[in-house]
Design a protein around this motif. Structure first.
Motif, short mmCIF file in Angstrom:
data_model
loop_
_atom_site.label_atom_id
_atom_site.label_comp_id
_atom_site.label_asym_id
_atom_site.label_seq_id
_atom_site.Cartn_x
_atom_site.Cartn_y
_atom_site.Cartn_z
N ILE A 1 10.42 3.60 -1.55
CA ILE A 1 10.91 4.88 -2.05
C ILE A 1 10.98 4.83 -3.57
CG2 ILE A 1 12.74 6.59 -1.93
CD1 ILE A 1 11.32 6.06 0.74
N HIS A 2 10.20 5.67 -4.22
CA HIS A 2 10.21 5.75 -5.67
C HIS A 2 10.17 7.21 -6.10
CE1 HIS A 2 9.09 1.47 -5.51
NE2 HIS A 2 9.49 1.41 -6.76
N SER A 3 10.78 7.48 -7.23
CA SER A 3 10.70 8.80 -7.84
C SER A 3 10.10 8.62 -9.23
CB SER A 3 12.10 9.43 -7.94
OG SER A 3 12.03 10.68 -8.58
N TRP A 4 8.89 9.14 -9.41
CA TRP A 4 8.15 8.91 -10.64
C TRP A 4 8.20 10.13 -11.56
CZ3 TRP A 4 6.05 4.14 -11.55
CH2 TRP A 4 5.91 3.29 -10.45
N ILE A 5 8.20 9.86 -12.86
CA ILE A 5 8.06 10.92 -13.85
C ILE A 5 6.61 11.42 -13.80
CG2 ILE A 5 8.09 11.45 -16.32
CD1 ILE A 5 10.31 9.37 -16.61
N ASP A 6 6.44 12.74 -13.83
CA ASP A 6 5.09 13.31 -13.77
C ASP A 6 4.25 12.87 -14.96
OD1 ASP A 6 5.59 14.64 -11.42
OD2 ASP A 6 6.22 16.50 -12.40
N LEU B 1 0.82 -1.21 0.00
CA LEU B 1 0.00 0.00 0.00
C LEU B 1 0.86 1.26 0.00
CD1 LEU B 1 -2.77 -1.16 2.50
CD2 LEU B 1 -3.06 -0.72 0.05
N GLN B 2 2.00 1.22 0.69
CA GLN B 2 2.91 2.36 0.65
C GLN B 2 3.42 2.58 -0.77
OE1 GLN B 2 3.95 4.59 3.05
NE2 GLN B 2 2.32 3.70 4.28
N TRP B 3 3.71 1.50 -1.47
CA TRP B 3 4.14 1.62 -2.87
C TRP B 3 3.03 2.22 -3.73
CZ3 TRP B 3 2.25 -0.41 -7.43
CH2 TRP B 3 3.06 -0.22 -8.56
N ALA B 4 1.80 1.71 -3.57
CA ALA B 4 0.68 2.20 -4.36
C ALA B 4 0.41 3.68 -4.09
CB ALA B 4 -0.57 1.37 -4.09
N LYS B 5 0.64 4.12 -2.85
CA LYS B 5 0.43 5.52 -2.50
C LYS B 5 1.47 6.43 -3.15
CE LYS B 5 -0.38 6.41 1.87
NZ LYS B 5 -0.28 6.28 3.35
N SER B 6 2.58 5.84 -3.63
CA SER B 6 3.65 6.66 -4.21
C SER B 6 3.50 6.88 -5.71
CB SER B 6 5.01 6.00 -3.94
OG SER B 6 5.21 4.87 -4.79
N ILE B 7 2.67 6.07 -6.38
CA ILE B 7 2.60 6.17 -7.84
C ILE B 7 1.82 7.41 -8.26
CG2 ILE B 7 2.77 3.67 -8.11
CD1 ILE B 7 -0.17 3.56 -8.67
N PRO B 8 2.10 7.96 -9.43
CA PRO B 8 1.43 9.20 -9.87
C PRO B 8 0.02 8.95 -10.41
CG PRO B 8 3.00 8.49 -11.52
CD PRO B 8 3.15 7.54 -10.37
#
Length: 227
Positions: free
Chosen positions: A126-131, A84-91
């Motif tokens: 921890i992820h950094s996604w392209i907008d 769920l933490q991962w899903a909360k990080s996606i754009p």
């Protein structure tokens, strides 16, 4: 919205709160008057829901009304929390909100000891996604769900723009980007498209002529045979 549905929304919102919430905030969330909030609180109390609090202090649900304890061990709780933490990080704002809601519901159905374990869990994704344009994300997921064609203007790595009509059937999340798997009518073949490179998107009402699960199976065969 009917009053019965409103009461369910109020109950669910109270479940999601770990601290007392004022009637004003509840009214803003439900888009009703403060007076209606007080009436709804009393209605829930009359039905046996244990809501503590008062005017000016705030309200809090003190027990999990009609929800049985869920049997999960510590590793299962950690796995769900991390996912769920991962899903909360996606754009994707809709999935972010859904992840927050699921986590709140998970807290509500766990026994007290497991709730404390969940609250003390500090696994992080921890992820950094392209907008990505949120309208594009939403329409792509709708098209996959309904199995309808979409029309896009797409810019490739060479900055060339092309117009495509696609049969979208899967959405993948890879490293920092979101990839759409689709059948491309222009190329008459499967293609993958980065959502951040879609310039415009039109969601049509035309259902494509194959089931998405069949397209996915064919795509997997092609991808694996080329790897």
């Amino acid at each position: 919205m009917s009053r019965s549905i409103r009461l369910l929304h109020l109950l669910q919102h109270l479940r999601e709160q770990r601290y007392p919430v004022t009637a004003q905030r509840l009214a803003e969330h439900l888009q009703i008057s403060v007076r209606s909030v007080y009436r709804d609180i009393e209605s829930l109390r009359d039905q046996g829901v244990n809501i503590e609090g008062s005017v000016g202090v705030g309200f809090q649900l003190k027990e999990n009304f009609l929800l049985p304890p869920m049997s999960l061990d510590e590793s299962e709780i950690e796995a769900m929390y991390l996912a769920l933490q991962w899903a909360k990080s996606i754009p994707d704002q809709a999935l972010q909100q859904a992840s927050h809601s699921v986590l709140s519901k998970l807290r509500a159905v766990l026994p007290q000891r497991k709730q404390e374990f969940l609250n003390d869990t500090y696994l992080k994704s921890i992820h950094s996604w392209i907008d990505v344009d949120q309208t594009v994300v939403e329409q792509v997921r709708i098209a996959i769900r309904l199995q309808t064609k979409i029309q896009i203007d797409y810019i490739d790595e060479q900055k060339q723009i092309s117009h495509r009509q696609l049969w979208p059937f899967a959405l993948g999340y890879f490293n920092d980007k979101m990839l759409l798997a689709a059948w491309c009518e222009l190329r008459e073949d499967f293609r993958n498209f980065r959502l951040d490179r879609i310039q415009t998107l039109i969601l049509t009402e035309q259902v494509y002529p194959q089931f998405k699960r069949h397209l996915f199976q064919q795509w997997c065969q092609k991808e694996f045979s080329n790897s």
